[in-house]
Write a protein that holds these residues in place. Structure first.
Motif, PDB file in Angstrom:
ATOM      1  N   LYS A 147       0.848  -1.183   0.000  1.00  0.00           N
ATOM      2  CA  LYS A 147       0.000   0.000   0.000  1.00  0.00           C
ATOM      3  C   LYS A 147       0.886   1.235   0.000  1.00  0.00           C
ATOM      4  N   TRP A 148       0.693   2.038  -1.029  1.00  0.00           N
ATOM      5  CA  TRP A 148       1.497   3.246  -1.163  1.00  0.00           C
ATOM      6  C   TRP A 148       0.735   4.459  -0.621  1.00  0.00           C
ATOM      7  N   THR A 149       1.369   5.213   0.215  1.00  0.00           N
ATOM      8  CA  THR A 149       0.827   6.489   0.677  1.00  0.00           C
ATOM      9  C   THR A 149       1.853   7.572   0.369  1.00  0.00           C
ATOM     10  N   LYS A 150       1.508   8.818   0.661  1.00  0.00           N
ATOM     11  CA  LYS A 150       2.426   9.915   0.378  1.00  0.00           C
ATOM     12  C   LYS A 150       3.713   9.820   1.198  1.00  0.00           C
ATOM     13  N   SER A 151       3.595   9.259   2.392  1.00  0.00           N
ATOM     14  CA  SER A 151       4.745   9.243   3.303  1.00  0.00           C
ATOM     15  C   SER A 151       5.541   7.942   3.285  1.00  0.00           C
ATOM     16  N   ASP A 152       4.867   6.788   3.077  1.00  0.00           N
ATOM     17  CA  ASP A 152       5.586   5.518   3.129  1.00  0.00           C
ATOM     18  C   ASP A 152       4.867   4.414   2.356  1.00  0.00           C
ATOM     19  N   ILE A 153       5.514   3.266   2.362  1.00  0.00           N
ATOM     20  CA  ILE A 153       4.954   2.071   1.744  1.00  0.00           C
ATOM     21  C   ILE A 153       4.753   1.037   2.840  1.00  0.00           C
ATOM     22  N   SER A 154       3.524   0.489   2.925  1.00  0.00           N
ATOM     23  CA  SER A 154       3.243  -0.503   3.956  1.00  0.00           C
ATOM     24  C   SER A 154       2.877  -1.843   3.322  1.00  0.00           C
ATOM     25  N   GLN A 155       3.185  -2.912   4.054  1.00  0.00           N
ATOM     26  CA  GLN A 155       2.949  -4.261   3.561  1.00  0.00           C
ATOM     27  C   GLN A 155       1.513  -4.704   3.840  1.00  0.00           C
ATOM     28  N   ILE A 156       0.924  -5.384   2.860  1.00  0.00           N
ATOM     29  CA  ILE A 156      -0.385  -6.012   3.051  1.00  0.00           C
ATOM     30  C   ILE A 156      -0.160  -7.516   3.029  1.00  0.00           C
ATOM     31  N   THR A 157      -0.353  -8.172   4.157  1.00  0.00           N
ATOM     32  CA  THR A 157      -0.167  -9.617   4.221  1.00  0.00           C
ATOM     33  C   THR A 157      -1.414 -10.338   3.725  1.00  0.00           C
ATOM     34  N   TYR A 158      -1.269 -11.636   3.512  1.00  0.00           N
ATOM     35  CA  TYR A 158      -2.445 -12.427   3.143  1.00  0.00           C
ATOM     36  C   TYR A 158      -3.496 -12.388   4.237  1.00  0.00           C
TER      37      TYR A 158
END
Length: 230
Positions: free
Chosen positions: A132-143
């Protein structure tokens, strides 16, 4: 109305027209073969006329307005239904160099049972499904996150879709209910909320039958939607 029912009505209409033509134009001057033959022919003639009149009335009063209304409503219901199909068709995805979703609206992208099982054996609930991309960072989406989100999304879409229930075909409602009542949607939380059990599982093989059953029901819904003719 189902296609085979429409076909039956059309066949009876053609027969009624044929009977009228035969009785009034071909058999009118032929001597009776049996007693009361002309009376019997007159009954068939009147019944045929009555059926043709009823058929025309039914088409004008019922069928044509219904088709017009269904076309208008279909724009909304199809959007919601394909949202369910899109979410369900991406319940798992093969590990590739370039991660891609498989959208089963194209039948060539359907995952076979054996391939589906291999995918489940190759990943765990804590593996990365997407980012998941946001303006500030990238976060992981697990199963695990993906499964919970998919379940929530489908239930919300079902509630939105069933607001149109009086206008939906019974087959459409049946297929949606089969998805909602599938073990993944109705019982999946037993697995997804038990962190101790999830940590002990090395891969998704323990959820294979549940996930594949859900995926097959999504495919049935997709086949139904692709077969709708308005």
């Amino acid at each position: 109305m189902k296609k085979n029912e429409n076909t039956l009505l059309l066949i009876i209409l053609v027969l009624a027209i044929v009977f009228i033509i035969l009785i009034k134009f071909f058999l009118a001057d032929i001597p009776e073969i049996t007693n009361k033959g002309s009376e019997f022919g007159e009954v068939i003639y009147r019944l045929s006329l009555a059926y043709i009149s009823s058929y025309i009335f039914y088409q004008i009063v019922v069928v044509i307005p219904k088709k017009r209304n269904l076309k208008n409503i279909h724009q909304s219901t199809s959007f919601i239904t394909y949202g369910i199909i899109h979410s369900g068709s991406r319940i798992v995805k093969p590990k590739k160099t370039k991660e891609e979703y498989l959208d089963i609206t194209d039948s060539q992208n359907e995952i076979s049972k054996s391939e589906f099982e291999k995918i489940c054996k190759a990943i765990s609930v804590y593996d990365t499904f997407d980012f998941k991309w946001t303006k500030s960072d990238i976060s992981q989406i697990t199963y695990l996150d993906h499964f919970k989100k998919t379940k929530k999304h489908i239930i919300e879409n079902k509630n939105e879709l069933f607001a149109f229930m009086p206008h939906l075909e019974t087959e459409h409602i049946k297929l949606i209910n089969e998805i909602i009542q599938s073990p993944f949607i109705s019982m999946g939380h037993i697995y997804l909320e038990n962190e101790t059990m999830l940590q002990e599982r090395g891969n998704l093989e323990f959820m294979f039958h549940m996930l594949f059953d859900f995926y097959c029901k999504i495919r049935k819904l997709n086949k139904y939607m692709n077969g709708i003719e308005l």
